[in-house]
Design a protein around this motif. Structure first.
Motif, PDB file in Angstrom:
ATOM      1  N   LYS A 301      41.170  37.942  37.140  1.00 35.27           N
ATOM      2  CA  LYS A 301      40.209  37.599  38.183  1.00 35.27           C
ATOM      3  C   LYS A 301      39.815  38.862  38.950  1.00 35.27           C
ATOM      4  CE  LYS A 301      40.358  32.964  37.918  1.00 35.27           C
ATOM      5  NZ  LYS A 301      39.169  32.096  37.729  1.00 35.27           N
ATOM      6  N   TYR A 302      38.625  38.820  39.550  1.00 38.26           N
ATOM      7  CA  TYR A 302      38.213  39.895  40.455  1.00 38.26           C
ATOM      8  C   TYR A 302      37.657  39.278  41.732  1.00 38.26           C
ATOM      9  CZ  TYR A 302      33.351  38.989  38.978  1.00 38.26           C
ATOM     10  OH  TYR A 302      32.145  38.402  38.715  1.00 38.26           O
ATOM     11  N   HIS A 303      37.587  40.089  42.790  1.00 39.61           N
ATOM     12  CA  HIS A 303      37.052  39.610  44.067  1.00 39.61           C
ATOM     13  C   HIS A 303      36.532  40.784  44.884  1.00 39.61           C
ATOM     14  CE1 HIS A 303      41.123  40.846  45.257  1.00 39.61           C
ATOM     15  NE2 HIS A 303      40.668  40.929  46.502  1.00 39.61           N
ATOM     16  N   SER A 305      36.937  42.895  47.825  1.00 41.14           N
ATOM     17  CA  SER A 305      38.104  43.186  48.649  1.00 41.14           C
ATOM     18  C   SER A 305      37.785  44.010  49.885  1.00 41.14           C
ATOM     19  CB  SER A 305      39.169  43.917  47.825  1.00 41.14           C
ATOM     20  OG  SER A 305      38.625  45.112  47.271  1.00 41.14           O
ATOM     21  N   ASP A 328      38.681  38.704  50.836  1.00 36.76           N
ATOM     22  CA  ASP A 328      38.861  37.929  49.604  1.00 36.76           C
ATOM     23  C   ASP A 328      37.641  37.030  49.423  1.00 36.76           C
ATOM     24  OD1 ASP A 328      39.813  36.770  47.332  1.00 36.76           O
ATOM     25  OD2 ASP A 328      41.411  35.620  48.280  1.00 36.76           O
ATOM     26  N   ARG A 331      35.072  35.526  44.539  1.00 35.42           N
ATOM     27  CA  ARG A 331      36.108  35.524  43.496  1.00 35.42           C
ATOM     28  C   ARG A 331      35.573  34.906  42.210  1.00 35.42           C
ATOM     29  NH1 ARG A 331      41.523  36.162  42.975  1.00 35.42           N
ATOM     30  NH2 ARG A 331      41.683  36.783  45.165  1.00 35.42           N
ATOM     31  N   SER A 332      35.827  35.588  41.080  1.00 36.81           N
ATOM     32  CA  SER A 332      35.365  35.094  39.786  1.00 36.81           C
ATOM     33  C   SER A 332      36.259  35.634  38.675  1.00 36.81           C
ATOM     34  CB  SER A 332      33.904  35.503  39.549  1.00 36.81           C
ATOM     35  OG  SER A 332      33.400  34.902  38.372  1.00 36.81           O
ATOM     36  N   TYR A 338      29.487  36.345  39.308  1.00 41.57           N
ATOM     37  CA  TYR A 338      29.627  35.411  40.440  1.00 41.57           C
ATOM     38  C   TYR A 338      28.237  35.133  40.994  1.00 41.57           C
ATOM     39  CZ  TYR A 338      30.720  33.588  45.071  1.00 41.57           C
ATOM     40  OH  TYR A 338      30.775  32.808  46.208  1.00 41.57           O
TER      41      TYR A 338
END
Length: 419
Positions: A301-303, A305, A328, A331-332, A338
Protein backbone atom coordinates in the motif's frame (compact mmCIF):
# COMPACT_ATOMS: atom_id res chain seq x y z
CA UNK A 1 -3.91 2.99 33.55
CA UNK A 2 -3.98 5.92 31.11
CA UNK A 3 -5.38 5.61 27.61
CA UNK A 4 -4.44 8.07 24.88
CA UNK A 5 -6.76 8.64 21.93
CA UNK A 6 -6.26 10.68 18.78
CA UNK A 7 -8.86 13.12 17.38
CA UNK A 8 -11.79 11.44 15.59
CA UNK A 9 -15.43 12.13 14.74
CA UNK A 10 -16.98 15.30 16.17
CA UNK A 11 -19.84 15.12 18.65
CA UNK A 12 -23.00 17.17 18.58
CA UNK A 13 -23.32 19.84 21.27
CA UNK A 14 -26.69 21.26 22.24
CA UNK A 15 -27.28 24.96 21.81
CA UNK A 16 -26.12 27.37 24.46
CA UNK A 17 -29.67 28.40 25.19
CA UNK A 18 -30.62 24.82 26.08
CA UNK A 19 -27.54 24.19 28.21
CA UNK A 20 -27.90 27.40 30.13
CA UNK A 21 -25.42 29.85 31.55
CA UNK A 22 -21.74 29.02 31.10
CA UNK A 23 -19.60 30.90 33.59
CA UNK A 24 -16.23 32.41 32.81
CA UNK A 25 -12.96 31.67 34.62
CA UNK A 26 -9.65 33.51 34.75
CA UNK A 27 -6.43 31.49 34.60
CA UNK A 28 -2.85 32.74 34.89
CA UNK A 29 0.57 31.12 34.61
CA UNK A 30 3.22 33.02 36.54
CA UNK A 31 6.95 32.91 36.98
CA UNK A 32 7.76 34.79 40.12
CA UNK A 33 5.65 37.92 40.03
CA UNK A 34 5.41 38.01 36.23
CA UNK A 35 2.49 36.61 34.23
CA UNK A 36 3.38 34.85 30.95
CA UNK A 37 0.00 33.29 30.06
CA UNK A 38 -3.43 34.62 30.93
CA UNK A 39 -6.83 33.36 29.81
CA UNK A 40 -10.34 34.58 30.49
CA UNK A 41 -12.83 32.11 29.02
CA UNK A 42 -15.90 29.93 29.32
CA UNK A 43 -15.68 26.28 28.33
CA UNK A 44 -18.27 23.55 27.95
CA UNK A 45 -16.87 20.01 27.85
CA UNK A 46 -18.84 17.08 26.41
CA UNK A 47 -17.50 13.52 26.77
CA UNK A 48 -18.91 10.28 25.38
CA UNK A 49 -18.18 7.22 27.54
CA UNK A 50 -19.15 3.55 27.68
CA UNK A 51 -21.68 2.16 30.14
CA UNK A 52 -22.66 -1.44 30.84
CA UNK A 53 -25.62 -1.16 28.46
CA UNK A 54 -24.61 1.39 25.81
CA UNK A 55 -22.98 4.83 25.95
CA UNK A 56 -23.51 7.98 27.95
CA UNK A 57 -22.55 11.62 27.57
CA UNK A 58 -21.07 13.66 30.41
CA UNK A 59 -21.26 17.44 30.15
CA UNK A 60 -19.57 19.93 32.41
CA UNK A 61 -18.56 23.58 32.22
CA UNK A 62 -15.40 24.87 33.84
CA UNK A 63 -16.51 25.83 37.39
CA UNK A 64 -15.37 29.01 39.12
CA UNK A 65 -13.25 26.77 41.36
CA UNK A 66 -11.01 25.89 38.39
CA UNK A 67 -7.36 26.58 39.20
CA UNK A 68 -3.99 26.45 37.50
CA UNK A 69 -1.76 23.45 38.20
CA UNK A 70 1.42 25.34 39.03
CA UNK A 71 3.57 22.19 38.87
CA UNK A 72 2.56 21.20 35.34
CA UNK A 73 2.14 24.73 33.97
CA UNK A 74 5.19 26.56 32.67
CA UNK A 75 6.33 29.78 31.01
CA UNK A 76 8.77 27.79 28.88
CA UNK A 77 11.91 29.47 30.24
CA UNK A 78 13.46 26.04 30.81
CA UNK A 79 13.60 25.43 27.07
CA UNK A 80 10.29 23.59 26.86
CA UNK A 81 6.95 24.77 25.52
CA UNK A 82 4.82 27.13 27.61
CA UNK A 83 1.89 25.26 29.18
CA UNK A 84 -1.34 26.27 30.84
CA UNK A 85 -2.87 23.36 32.75
CA UNK A 86 -6.20 23.96 34.53
CA UNK A 87 -7.57 21.47 37.08
CA UNK A 88 -11.22 21.11 38.03
CA UNK A 89 -13.67 18.67 39.54
CA UNK A 90 -12.67 15.15 40.50
CA UNK A 91 -9.25 14.82 38.86
CA UNK A 92 -10.01 16.49 35.52
CA UNK A 93 -7.55 18.71 33.61
CA UNK A 94 -7.65 20.97 30.56
CA UNK A 95 -4.28 21.98 29.10
CA UNK A 96 -2.93 24.21 26.33
CA UNK A 97 0.62 24.26 24.97
CA UNK A 98 1.95 27.28 23.06
CA UNK A 99 4.59 28.04 20.44
CA UNK A 100 5.79 31.15 18.59
CA UNK A 101 7.80 32.20 15.55
CA UNK A 102 8.66 35.53 17.23
CA UNK A 103 5.82 37.31 15.42
CA UNK A 104 2.79 35.09 16.06
CA UNK A 105 1.97 32.79 18.97
CA UNK A 106 -0.46 29.88 18.74
CA UNK A 107 -1.98 27.06 20.77
CA UNK A 108 -0.04 24.02 19.57
CA UNK A 109 -2.04 21.36 21.42
CA UNK A 110 -5.23 21.18 23.45
CA UNK A 111 -5.29 18.32 25.97
CA UNK A 112 -8.18 17.05 28.09
CA UNK A 113 -7.76 14.57 30.95
CA UNK A 114 -10.88 13.17 32.59
CA UNK A 115 -11.45 10.67 35.38
CA UNK A 116 -14.15 8.09 34.61
CA UNK A 117 -14.43 7.20 38.30
CA UNK A 118 -16.24 10.53 38.81
CA UNK A 119 -19.74 9.06 39.14
CA UNK A 120 -21.39 12.48 39.25
CA UNK A 121 -20.18 13.21 35.72
CA UNK A 122 -20.04 9.64 34.37
CA UNK A 123 -22.87 7.65 36.01
CA UNK A 124 -22.77 3.89 35.36
CA UNK A 125 -19.42 4.14 33.53
CA UNK A 126 -17.97 0.65 33.00
CA UNK A 127 -14.43 1.93 33.58
CA UNK A 128 -12.60 3.94 36.22
CA UNK A 129 -9.66 4.88 33.99
CA UNK A 130 -8.09 8.30 33.71
CA UNK A 131 -8.31 9.10 29.97
CA UNK A 132 -6.25 11.66 28.08
CA UNK A 133 -7.25 12.95 24.64
CA UNK A 134 -5.48 15.60 22.58
CA UNK A 135 -5.85 17.67 19.43
CA UNK A 136 -3.33 19.65 17.40
CA UNK A 137 -6.06 21.25 15.25
CA UNK A 138 -6.89 24.09 17.63
CA UNK A 139 -6.89 27.16 15.38
CA UNK A 140 -6.02 29.73 18.07
CA UNK A 141 -3.27 32.20 17.12
CA UNK A 142 -2.52 35.92 17.31
CA UNK A 143 0.42 38.31 16.84
CA UNK A 144 2.83 38.71 19.75
CA UNK A 145 1.83 41.42 22.26
CA UNK A 146 -1.80 41.03 21.13
CA UNK A 147 -4.78 39.48 22.90
CA UNK A 148 -6.63 36.71 21.06
CA UNK A 149 -10.37 37.32 21.43
CA UNK A 150 -13.24 35.07 20.37
CA UNK A 151 -16.67 35.68 21.86
CA UNK A 152 -18.35 33.28 19.43
CA UNK A 153 -18.58 29.60 20.46
CA UNK A 154 -15.72 27.55 19.00
CA UNK A 155 -15.75 23.74 19.25
CA UNK A 156 -12.62 21.57 19.20
CA UNK A 157 -12.82 17.78 18.92
CA UNK A 158 -10.49 15.56 20.97
CA UNK A 159 -11.07 11.85 20.54
CA UNK A 160 -14.47 11.06 22.06
CA UNK A 161 -14.80 14.51 23.60
CA UNK A 162 -15.40 18.09 22.54
CA UNK A 163 -14.47 21.38 24.17
CA UNK A 164 -16.51 24.45 23.22
CA UNK A 165 -14.93 27.77 24.16
CA UNK A 166 -16.78 31.09 24.24
CA UNK A 167 -16.12 34.62 25.53
CA UNK A 168 -12.41 33.89 25.26
CA UNK A 169 -9.63 36.42 25.76
CA UNK A 170 -6.15 34.89 25.86
CA UNK A 171 -2.52 35.92 25.55
CA UNK A 172 0.78 34.05 25.79
CA UNK A 173 4.37 35.34 25.89
CA UNK A 174 3.06 38.40 27.71
CA UNK A 175 5.36 41.39 28.28
CA UNK A 176 3.28 42.55 31.27
CA UNK A 177 0.80 41.19 33.78
CA UNK A 178 -2.34 42.40 31.99
CA UNK A 179 -3.88 41.34 28.68
CA UNK A 180 -2.93 43.62 25.84
CA UNK A 181 -5.60 46.19 24.87
CA UNK A 182 -4.77 45.41 21.22
CA UNK A 183 -6.90 42.47 20.15
CA UNK A 184 -6.86 39.95 17.32
CA UNK A 185 -10.37 38.71 16.54
CA UNK A 186 -11.16 35.14 15.53
CA UNK A 187 -12.76 34.58 12.13
CA UNK A 188 -16.20 33.94 13.66
CA UNK A 189 -16.15 37.30 15.45
CA UNK A 190 -14.93 39.08 12.32
CA UNK A 191 -17.97 37.77 10.44
CA UNK A 192 -20.40 38.44 13.29
CA UNK A 193 -22.70 41.45 13.24
CA UNK A 194 -23.50 41.27 16.95
CA UNK A 195 -22.18 43.88 19.36
CA UNK A 196 -19.80 42.61 22.07
CA UNK A 197 -21.40 42.42 25.51
CA UNK A 198 -18.41 44.07 27.20
CA UNK A 199 -16.72 47.07 25.55
CA UNK A 200 -13.02 46.50 24.88
CA UNK A 201 -10.21 48.56 23.41
CA UNK A 202 -9.33 47.38 19.91
CA UNK A 203 -7.25 48.61 17.02
CA UNK A 204 -9.59 50.26 14.51
CA UNK A 205 -9.22 51.77 11.07
CA UNK A 206 -11.33 54.43 9.43
CA UNK A 207 -12.32 52.17 6.56
CA UNK A 208 -12.76 48.42 6.37
CA UNK A 209 -11.77 46.83 3.08
CA UNK A 210 -14.39 44.52 1.57
CA UNK A 211 -13.86 40.81 2.08
CA UNK A 212 -12.41 39.13 -1.01
CA UNK A 213 -14.87 37.10 -3.04
CA UNK A 214 -14.50 33.30 -2.76
CA UNK A 215 -12.24 32.02 -5.55
CA UNK A 216 -14.67 29.30 -6.68
CA UNK A 217 -13.77 25.76 -7.71
CA UNK A 218 -10.13 25.50 -8.84
CA UNK A 219 -9.21 24.31 -12.32
CA UNK A 220 -7.93 20.75 -12.59
CA UNK A 221 -4.25 20.60 -13.49
CA UNK A 222 -2.19 17.71 -14.84
CA UNK A 223 1.26 17.18 -13.30
CA UNK A 224 4.02 14.58 -13.63
CA UNK A 225 7.49 13.69 -12.35
CA UNK A 226 10.23 11.93 -14.34
CA UNK A 227 13.02 9.77 -12.99
CA UNK A 228 16.72 10.06 -13.89
CA UNK A 229 16.09 8.09 -17.11
CA UNK A 230 13.43 10.55 -18.27
CA UNK A 231 10.61 8.08 -17.65
CA UNK A 232 7.40 9.34 -16.03
CA UNK A 233 7.23 7.83 -12.54
CA UNK A 234 4.48 9.92 -10.91
CA UNK A 235 1.19 11.21 -12.32
CA UNK A 236 -1.33 13.58 -10.77
CA UNK A 237 -4.49 15.37 -11.91
CA UNK A 238 -6.24 17.63 -9.40
CA UNK A 239 -7.70 21.00 -8.60
CA UNK A 240 -6.08 22.53 -5.52
CA UNK A 241 -7.29 25.23 -3.13
CA UNK A 242 -5.14 26.53 -0.26
CA UNK A 243 -6.89 27.51 2.98
CA UNK A 244 -4.34 29.62 4.87
CA UNK A 245 -4.54 31.69 8.07
CA UNK A 246 -1.88 34.39 8.32
CA UNK A 247 -1.21 37.97 9.44
CA UNK A 248 -1.41 40.48 6.55
CA UNK A 249 1.09 43.29 6.37
CA UNK A 250 -1.70 45.88 6.46
CA UNK A 251 -3.48 44.45 9.52
CA UNK A 252 -2.52 43.39 13.02
CA UNK A 253 -4.75 40.35 13.15
CA UNK A 254 -4.96 36.90 11.61
CA UNK A 255 -7.10 36.47 8.50
CA UNK A 256 -8.18 33.37 6.60
CA UNK A 257 -7.83 33.25 2.82
CA UNK A 258 -8.68 30.75 0.10
CA UNK A 259 -6.27 30.69 -2.85
CA UNK A 260 -6.57 28.49 -5.94
CA UNK A 261 -3.51 27.11 -7.72
CA UNK A 262 -3.61 28.05 -11.41
CA UNK A 263 -2.33 25.11 -13.53
CA UNK A 264 -0.94 27.17 -16.43
CA UNK A 265 1.14 29.21 -13.95
CA UNK A 266 2.35 26.16 -12.00
CA UNK A 267 5.47 24.09 -12.63
CA UNK A 268 5.88 20.53 -11.34
CA UNK A 269 9.05 18.80 -10.17
CA UNK A 270 9.97 16.03 -7.76
CA UNK A 271 11.62 12.67 -7.38
CA UNK A 272 10.79 8.96 -7.30
CA UNK A 273 12.37 6.30 -5.13
CA UNK A 274 11.77 2.69 -4.25
CA UNK A 275 9.57 3.45 -1.26
CA UNK A 276 9.08 7.22 -1.43
CA UNK A 277 8.13 9.86 -3.98
CA UNK A 278 7.67 13.62 -3.96
CA UNK A 279 5.73 16.08 -6.10
CA UNK A 280 6.49 19.80 -5.80
CA UNK A 281 4.25 22.42 -7.41
CA UNK A 282 5.66 25.95 -7.78
CA UNK A 283 3.47 28.89 -8.81
CA UNK A 284 5.16 32.14 -9.89
CA UNK A 285 7.94 31.80 -7.29
CA UNK A 286 5.48 32.84 -4.57
CA UNK A 287 3.96 29.47 -3.67
CA UNK A 288 5.63 26.09 -3.27
CA UNK A 289 3.46 23.09 -2.39
CA UNK A 290 5.11 19.69 -1.88
CA UNK A 291 3.52 16.24 -1.49
CA UNK A 292 5.41 13.28 -0.04
CA UNK A 293 4.20 9.72 -0.68
CA UNK A 294 5.35 6.62 1.19
CA UNK A 295 5.01 2.97 0.17
CA UNK A 296 4.82 0.00 2.54
CA UNK A 297 6.31 -2.99 0.73
CA UNK A 298 4.83 -5.42 3.28
CA UNK A 299 1.21 -4.36 2.81
CA UNK A 300 1.76 -3.28 -0.82
CA UNK A 301 0.00 0.00 0.00
CA UNK A 302 1.00 3.64 -0.40
CA UNK A 303 -0.34 6.88 1.09
CA UNK A 304 0.23 10.62 1.23
CA UNK A 305 2.47 11.00 4.27
CA UNK A 306 3.53 14.65 4.13
CA UNK A 307 2.55 18.09 2.83
CA UNK A 308 4.73 21.20 2.96
CA UNK A 309 3.66 24.73 1.99
CA UNK A 310 5.89 27.77 1.56
CA UNK A 311 4.13 30.98 0.56
CA UNK A 312 5.35 34.56 0.22
CA UNK A 313 2.35 36.50 -1.03
CA UNK A 314 2.54 40.24 -1.47
CA UNK A 315 0.19 41.04 1.44
CA UNK A 316 1.94 38.80 3.99
CA UNK A 317 3.79 40.40 6.88
CA UNK A 318 6.21 37.45 6.89
CA UNK A 319 6.54 34.39 4.62
CA UNK A 320 4.17 31.57 5.55
CA UNK A 321 5.34 28.04 6.25
CA UNK A 322 3.43 24.89 7.24
CA UNK A 323 4.64 21.29 7.28
CA UNK A 324 3.31 17.93 8.44
CA UNK A 325 5.09 14.61 7.81
CA UNK A 326 2.70 12.41 9.82
CA UNK A 327 -0.29 12.37 7.48
CA UNK A 328 -2.28 9.38 6.26
CA UNK A 329 -4.32 10.49 3.24
CA UNK A 330 -4.97 9.14 -0.28
CA UNK A 331 -4.32 5.51 0.65
CA UNK A 332 -4.28 3.00 -2.23
CA UNK A 333 -2.64 -0.16 -3.56
CA UNK A 334 0.67 -0.17 -5.44
CA UNK A 335 -0.02 -0.62 -9.13
CA UNK A 336 -3.27 1.32 -8.91
CA UNK A 337 -4.10 5.01 -8.84
CA UNK A 338 -6.10 6.82 -6.17
CA UNK A 339 -9.16 8.76 -7.36
CA UNK A 340 -11.55 11.11 -5.58
CA UNK A 341 -13.76 13.43 -7.65
CA UNK A 342 -15.58 14.65 -4.53
CA UNK A 343 -14.09 17.65 -2.73
CA UNK A 344 -11.78 16.61 0.10
CA UNK A 345 -10.20 18.68 2.87
CA UNK A 346 -6.72 17.58 3.95
CA UNK A 347 -5.87 19.16 7.30
CA UNK A 348 -2.13 19.84 7.47
CA UNK A 349 -1.74 22.28 10.38
CA UNK A 350 -3.93 24.55 12.46
CA UNK A 351 -3.18 27.40 10.06
CA UNK A 352 -3.31 25.45 6.78
CA UNK A 353 -5.58 22.93 5.10
CA UNK A 354 -5.77 21.84 1.48
CA UNK A 355 -8.99 21.35 -0.50
CA UNK A 356 -8.74 18.93 -3.45
CA UNK A 357 -11.14 18.57 -6.38
CA UNK A 358 -11.34 15.90 -9.12
CA UNK A 359 -8.17 14.28 -7.83
CA UNK A 360 -6.35 11.30 -9.32
CA UNK A 361 -2.79 10.45 -8.35
CA UNK A 362 -0.35 7.57 -8.80
CA UNK A 363 3.11 7.94 -7.23
CA UNK A 364 4.31 4.32 -7.81
CA UNK A 365 4.07 1.73 -10.58
CA UNK A 366 3.34 4.11 -13.47
CA UNK A 367 3.63 2.45 -16.91
CA UNK A 368 3.09 3.82 -20.44
CA UNK A 369 2.64 7.33 -19.01
CA UNK A 370 -0.93 6.51 -18.02
CA UNK A 371 -2.87 6.04 -14.81
CA UNK A 372 -3.53 2.47 -13.75
CA UNK A 373 -7.02 1.33 -12.73
CA UNK A 374 -8.31 3.56 -9.95
CA UNK A 375 -9.33 2.81 -6.39
CA UNK A 376 -12.08 5.31 -5.60
CA UNK A 377 -12.42 7.13 -2.31
CA UNK A 378 -15.30 6.28 0.01
CA UNK A 379 -17.09 9.58 -0.72
CA UNK A 380 -17.25 8.79 -4.44
CA UNK A 381 -18.52 5.29 -3.69
CA UNK A 382 -21.23 6.70 -1.43
CA UNK A 383 -22.36 9.12 -4.14
CA UNK A 384 -22.59 6.27 -6.65
CA UNK A 385 -24.52 4.17 -4.16
CA UNK A 386 -27.34 6.70 -3.75
CA UNK A 387 -28.76 6.44 -7.31
CA UNK A 388 -28.43 2.66 -7.14
CA UNK A 389 -30.50 2.55 -3.95
CA UNK A 390 -33.09 4.93 -5.41
CA UNK A 391 -33.29 2.89 -8.62
CA UNK A 392 -33.66 -0.36 -6.69
CA UNK A 393 -36.41 1.17 -4.56
CA UNK A 394 -38.30 2.36 -7.67
CA UNK A 395 -37.89 -1.05 -9.32
CA UNK A 396 -39.22 -2.70 -6.19
CA UNK A 397 -42.22 -0.36 -6.15
CA UNK A 398 -43.01 -1.12 -9.80
CA UNK A 399 -42.76 -4.84 -9.09
CA UNK A 400 -45.14 -4.55 -6.14
CA UNK A 401 -47.69 -2.65 -8.25
CA UNK A 402 -47.41 -5.22 -11.06
CA UNK A 403 -47.92 -8.15 -8.68
CA UNK A 404 -50.89 -6.43 -7.07
CA UNK A 405 -52.41 -5.83 -10.54
CA UNK A 406 -51.97 -9.47 -11.57
CA UNK A 407 -53.48 -10.76 -8.32
CA UNK A 408 -56.44 -8.42 -8.70
CA UNK A 409 -57.00 -9.47 -12.30
CA UNK A 410 -56.87 -13.16 -11.41
CA UNK A 411 -59.45 -12.68 -8.69
CA UNK A 412 -61.83 -10.84 -11.06
CA UNK A 413 -61.66 -13.75 -13.58
CA UNK A 414 -62.35 -16.25 -10.82
CA UNK A 415 -65.78 -14.66 -10.28
CA UNK A 416 -67.15 -15.97 -13.65
CA UNK A 417 -68.22 -19.65 -14.22
CA UNK A 418 -68.64 -21.40 -17.62
CA UNK A 419 -72.28 -22.61 -18.28
Amino acid sequence: MMKVFQPSTALFIASWAVIGYIQAVTLEVKEGNSTCIKAELSALISITYSTSNSTGTGRVSLPDSTSVNATRSSCGTDGGSPWLVAVFGFGHELGMSFSTNDRVYSVTNLTLQYNLSDSSLFPEANSSDVVTVTSAAVGISAPINTTYRCQSPSTITLGGATVTFSDMRLEAYMPGNQLSPTESLCVADQNSTTTPATPTTTMTTTTKPPAPAPPGTPEQGSYSVKDSNGTVCLLAKMGLQLNVSYVPESQNKTVQELVNLTPNLTLSSGSCGTSSATLTLTQEQTTSLSFSFTMNSTSNKYHLSGINLLANWSNMAVPFSANNTNLDYLRSTVGRSYMCNTEQTLVVAQSFSLNTFKLQVQPFGVTTNQFAAAEECQMDQDQMLIPIIVGAALAGLVLIVLIAYLIGRKRSHAGYQTI
